[in-house]
Design a protein around this motif. Structure first.
Motif, PDB file in Angstrom:
ATOM      1  N   LEU A   1      32.581  37.222  39.837  1.00 43.28           N
ATOM      2  CA  LEU A   1      33.253  36.878  41.098  1.00 43.28           C
ATOM      3  C   LEU A   1      32.770  37.729  42.270  1.00 43.28           C
ATOM      4  O   LEU A   1      32.533  37.194  43.356  1.00 43.28           O
TER       5      LEU A   1
ATOM      6  N   THR B   1      47.948  35.102  38.279  1.00 38.05           N
ATOM      7  CA  THR B   1      47.804  35.048  39.731  1.00 38.05           C
ATOM      8  C   THR B   1      46.711  34.067  40.146  1.00 38.05           C
ATOM      9  O   THR B   1      46.040  33.464  39.305  1.00 38.05           O
ATOM     10  N   ARG B   2      46.541  33.959  41.458  1.00 36.41           N
ATOM     11  CA  ARG B   2      45.485  33.095  41.989  1.00 36.41           C
ATOM     12  C   ARG B   2      44.113  33.557  41.517  1.00 36.41           C
ATOM     13  O   ARG B   2      43.213  32.739  41.272  1.00 36.41           O
ATOM     14  N   ASP B   3      43.939  34.866  41.368  1.00 36.18           N
ATOM     15  CA  ASP B   3      42.657  35.390  40.873  1.00 36.18           C
ATOM     16  C   ASP B   3      42.413  34.956  39.435  1.00 36.18           C
ATOM     17  O   ASP B   3      41.283  34.607  39.069  1.00 36.18           O
ATOM     18  N   ASP B   4      43.456  34.988  38.608  1.00 37.80           N
ATOM     19  CA  ASP B   4      43.330  34.517  37.227  1.00 37.80           C
ATOM     20  C   ASP B   4      42.957  33.033  37.201  1.00 37.80           C
ATOM     21  O   ASP B   4      42.155  32.597  36.367  1.00 37.80           O
TER      22      ASP B   4
ATOM     23  N   ARG C   1      35.315  38.929  35.994  1.00 36.35           N
ATOM     24  CA  ARG C   1      36.168  39.563  37.009  1.00 36.35           C
ATOM     25  C   ARG C   1      35.426  40.644  37.772  1.00 36.35           C
ATOM     26  O   ARG C   1      35.540  40.732  39.008  1.00 36.35           O
TER      27      ARG C   1
ATOM     28  N   GLU D   1      39.264  32.618  37.939  1.00 40.01           N
ATOM     29  CA  GLU D   1      38.466  32.978  36.769  1.00 40.01           C
ATOM     30  C   GLU D   1      38.501  31.865  35.727  1.00 40.01           C
ATOM     31  O   GLU D   1      37.474  31.549  35.108  1.00 40.01           O
TER      32      GLU D   1
ATOM     33  N   VAL E   1      37.767  32.858  45.881  1.00 41.20           N
ATOM     34  CA  VAL E   1      38.932  32.774  44.995  1.00 41.20           C
ATOM     35  C   VAL E   1      39.878  31.673  45.466  1.00 41.20           C
ATOM     36  O   VAL E   1      40.351  30.851  44.677  1.00 41.20           O
TER      37      VAL E   1
ATOM     38  N   ASP F   1      47.834  36.332  45.319  1.00 41.72           N
ATOM     39  CA  ASP F   1      46.644  37.039  44.844  1.00 41.72           C
ATOM     40  C   ASP F   1      47.027  38.322  44.109  1.00 41.72           C
ATOM     41  O   ASP F   1      48.128  38.860  44.271  1.00 41.72           O
ATOM     42  N   ARG F   2      46.105  38.790  43.310  1.00 37.74           N
ATOM     43  CA  ARG F   2      46.342  39.955  42.462  1.00 37.74           C
ATOM     44  C   ARG F   2      46.681  41.194  43.283  1.00 37.74           C
ATOM     45  O   ARG F   2      47.525  42.005  42.893  1.00 37.74           O
TER      46      ARG F   2
ATOM     47  N   GLU G   1      31.172  36.211  45.736  1.00 29.03           N
ATOM     48  CA  GLU G   1      31.682  36.526  47.072  1.00 29.03           C
ATOM     49  C   GLU G   1      30.594  37.159  47.934  1.00 29.03           C
ATOM     50  O   GLU G   1      30.544  36.923  49.146  1.00 29.03           O
TER      51      GLU G   1
END
Length: 348
Positions: free
Chosen positions: A229, A151-154, A225, A157, A241, A193-194, A233
């Motif tokens: 992150l 995903t975008r979160d991965d 994670r 990271e 992200v 996103d996740r 934020e």
């Protein structure tokens, strides 16, 4: 009434990727030759697309979207789950994932077991074993592509991990939407996103498995994670992200352009015997020159995964900071040395 927005988002992402795969297959197949009026051209078999599924929310959401979209586009959909054997009961979980994929209507579906080595650390070793198993499954079933649930979160990271390594713009470019031999691997969710993937599973009542390794602080990505992150934020505000994922795409575009430049320039910096000439290398921009040096080292036998920026910089100093220094030892028993105005890179 249409599907839940989260479900609509994951289906749209998969639909776009399946369209891309079909377009590529049609373009490589070409137009069928003319046939006699009384003959009906044979229809090619429907292509098979596999989904790699761990049973987690991201890959289960991906599997559900593939199961929905594939038959509407004339694509066969299958699935594979990889048992890394790193946790008690992992074989039973793999069997559960197989059942869930079959309940979604995927066929063929299989579980495959791998032995995880130690090279490069536990995360890298597990990744290498997993991709080897996926490659073998794709070849065995004749799959046109394998979908991965990153995903975008991965992606965010991955960009931060690359930044920490200081490995250059290619590391900052994160994961490619298309990768592997012949573009085998596709990542439809790099713009999803996740939380959307997890929500899609919840509204479809899809059971998911949360891998305890993802929350284990012993693993670098897990710490990033759950600690890194969130801290970013908190300090910089929401949107980190998204910004990191956008940085990945911009970096990939730049890196691709520089790689193309380096490939085009390489022939002009070699002599008649194919040896690199230092004066011609010196005249190139550093980003282009170092790409040529990296590629030369890999062609000589240096493993790409073990060849870091610091290795290439040491070789580069034979060009830009020549003071009569000796040979540079590289991974894979490769040696780089300057001889008579030429750079010789070969196994020692």
């Amino acid at each position: 009434m249409g599907p839940h927005p989260a479900v609509a988002a994951i289906r749209l992402a998969v639909r776009r990727v399946l369209h891309d795969i079909l377009t590529e297959l049609n373009s490589t197949a070409g137009v069928p030759a003319a046939t006699a009026a009384d003959r009906v051209p044979e229809r090619p078999p429907a292509p098979l697309v596999l989904v790699a599924c761990s049973g987690g929310a991201d890959s289960m959401a991906l599997a559900s979207a593939l199961a929905f979209e594939a038959p509407r586009l004339g694509v066969r959909a299958g699935g594979i789950t990889v048992d890394h054997g790193l946790q008690n009961g992992s074989d039973l979980r793999a069997e559960e994932v197989v059942l869930r994929l079959r309940e979604l209507g995927l066929d063929p579906v299989e579980a495959t077991s791998v032995t995880v080595g130690r090279a490069g650390g536990p995360e890298a070793a597990a990744r290498d074993a997993r991709y080897a198993a996926l490659d073998a499954a794709a070849a065995r079933h004749g799959a046109a592509a394998v979908l991965l649930g990153h995903t975008r979160d991965d992606q965010a990271e991955t960009v931060l991990l690359g930044l920490a390594r200081g490995s250059g713009i290619r590391s900052l470019s994160g994961m490619a939407a298309v990768s592997g031999a012949g573009g085998r691997y596709r990542r439809p969710f790099l713009q999803v996103d996740r939380q959307t993937a997890r929500k899609a599973c919840m509204v479809q009542s899809l059971p998911v498995w949360d891998d305890p390794h993802n929350a284990d602080p012993a693993y670098t990505r897990s710490r990033l994670r759950h600690e890194g992150l969130p801290a970013l934020e908190k300090a910089l505000g929401k949107g980190v992200v998204e910004a990191l994922a956008r940085t990945a795409q911009l970096s990939r575009d730049d890196a691709d352009a520089l790689d193309t430049w380096a490939r085009q320039a390489e022939a002009g910096v070699r002599d008649a015997t194919g040896v690199l000439e230092c004066a011609k290398l010196y005249a190139l921009p550093p980003a282009v020159r170092r790409r040529i040096l990296r590629r030369a080292a890999i062609e000589a036998g240096a493993p790409a995964g073990a060849l870091f920026a610091r290795h290439v910089e040491e070789v580069d100093r034979l060009i830009t900071g020549w003071r009569g220094q000796g040979a540079i030892n590289l991974p894979g028993k490769v040696v780089a040395r300057r001889q008579g105005g030429r750079l010789v890179i070969r196994q020692g």
